[in-house]
Write a protein that holds these residues in place. Structure first.
Motif, PDB file in Angstrom:
ATOM      1  N   SER A  20       0.854  -1.192   0.000  1.00 13.87           N
ATOM      2  CA  SER A  20       0.000   0.000   0.000  1.00 13.87           C
ATOM      3  C   SER A  20       0.885   1.235   0.000  1.00 13.87           C
ATOM      4  N   VAL A  21       0.433   2.279  -0.709  1.00 14.76           N
ATOM      5  CA  VAL A  21       1.201   3.533  -0.784  1.00 14.76           C
ATOM      6  C   VAL A  21       0.311   4.686  -0.358  1.00 14.76           C
ATOM      7  N   VAL A  22       0.840   5.542   0.514  1.00 13.72           N
ATOM      8  CA  VAL A  22       0.105   6.724   0.980  1.00 13.72           C
ATOM      9  C   VAL A  22       0.969   7.960   0.765  1.00 13.72           C
ATOM     10  N   GLY A  23       0.356   9.030   0.251  1.00 13.71           N
ATOM     11  CA  GLY A  23       1.045  10.300   0.090  1.00 13.71           C
ATOM     12  C   GLY A  23       0.458  11.343   1.018  1.00 13.71           C
ATOM     13  N   ILE A  24       0.938  12.556   0.877  1.00 16.63           N
ATOM     14  CA  ILE A  24       0.431  13.684   1.655  1.00 16.63           C
ATOM     15  C   ILE A  24       0.331  14.903   0.739  1.00 16.63           C
TER      16      ILE A  24
END
Length: 330
Positions: A280-284
């Motif tokens: 899973s990849v999360v950005g801001i």
């Protein structure tokens, strides 16, 4: 919410080309002008601050009251540099929209120019170094900086709460059951103030929370301490990380911002690692193009357009206060 079809129609560019531009497809050969047109169109179409009838009505009444004035606009990222991190483009568009609504002219800031003597103040977008900050404030002490972390020196600042943003992202991943959460990011120490080894809120919050839960593993921590956050750097660091991890892959990656997250996703795709099935990849930042990625990017919202708006509203409110004082005197 605008669709890729809406962007393609507005920009007069094919849907396929728009999609590849928004996904930072390195194999696509288009001009920088075309890229800018697509990204700015995406931002503009998703910009909702002044779209209601109520706001349109207020717009016309305030334009008749606000005298035409100049505000200097200093940009840390200019021209094609904005493509590295569209966070700053989004802030600029917010400032430009608000200036248009309130009757102000944004003129290009130049610390070597005498033309700034006629401005009511300065809006400065980005992480300027201390020397540049001093030059800008010397030209016009009525300045507001967006995105700098230097201590206040006779100027106002507008910043997002990136500690909270990072906390929300990590807590979300932990609640989903992730424990092997990697971090990929970068810092530019010349443009940052602080005495800790790492100086940005996102990096330090990641370390603090992961250590609190006894989940921190240096093996999953990749930060370039002297580089610009960009898609290409995200790709480079992810390639290095994957080579280091081998078969010991993390189950999730938190990227320092959306641009880095795109680089992460691009490199994972290049190495046939599925998102989110494998990692899973999360950005801001939740920039407008995040929803058009394939797969769509999970990201934490920061109110970039509103940051640009507030910088202009500051001058308008000061103008109203001055009028009220003058009306009281005369």
């Amino acid at each position: 919410m605008a669709t890729i079809s809406d962007i393609a129609e507005q920009a007069n560019i094919s849907i396929a080309t728009v999609s590849r531009i928004l996904n930072y497809d390195a194999s696509l050969s288009v001009t920088e002008a075309t890229k800018r047109k697509v990204f700015e169109t995406a931002e503009a179409l998703n910009y909702t601050k002044y779209k209601t009838k109520k706001h349109q009505k207020r717009k016309s009444s305030k334009r008749t009251k606000a005298a035409e004035k100049n505000i200097a606009l200093f940009q840390w990222r200019q021209g094609d540099e904005e493509f590295d991190d569209l966070y700053y483009m989004s802030i600029r568009i917010g400032a430009e929209k608000a200036a248009q609504q309130l009757g102000y002219n944004l003129i290009k800031g130049d610390t070597e120019s005498d033309a700034l003597k006629s401005v009511v103040g300065s809006i400065c977008i980005g992480k300027f170094d201390e020397q540049t900050i001093k030059k800008i404030v010397k030209l016009s002490d009525n300045a507001v900086f967006i995105g700098t972390n230097f201590p206040l020196q006779n100027f106002d600042t507008i910043n997002s709460d990136y500690e909270q943003a990072a906390e929300l992202a990590i807590e979300h991943l932990i609640q989903l059951g992730h424990q092997k959460i990697a971090f990929i990011g970068a810092e530019e120490h010349d443009n940052l103030h602080g005495y800790r080894p790492y100086r940005t809120p996102v990096v330090n919050t990641y370390r603090d929370i992961m250590q609190y839960y006894q989940l921190f593993d240096e093996h999953y921590f990749f930060v370039d301490t002297n580089a610009r956050l960009s898609v290409s750097l995200g790709e480079t660091l992810t390639k290095q990380a994957l080579a280091s991890w081998g078969d010991e892959l993390p189950t999730a990656i938190l990227a320092a911002n959306d641009a880095m997250a795109i680089g992460v996703m691009n490199e994972l795709a290049a190495q046939q690692i599925k998102v989110p099935e494998t990692i899973s990849v999360v950005g801001i930042n939740d920039l407008s193009f995040a929803r058009y990625l394939n797969p769509p990017l999970t990201t934490v919202k920061t109110f970039t357009e509103e940051m640009g708006e507030v910088s202009v509203w500051r001058y308008y409110k000061n103008e109203l206060k001055t009028r009220q004082l003058l009306n009281g005197l005369f």
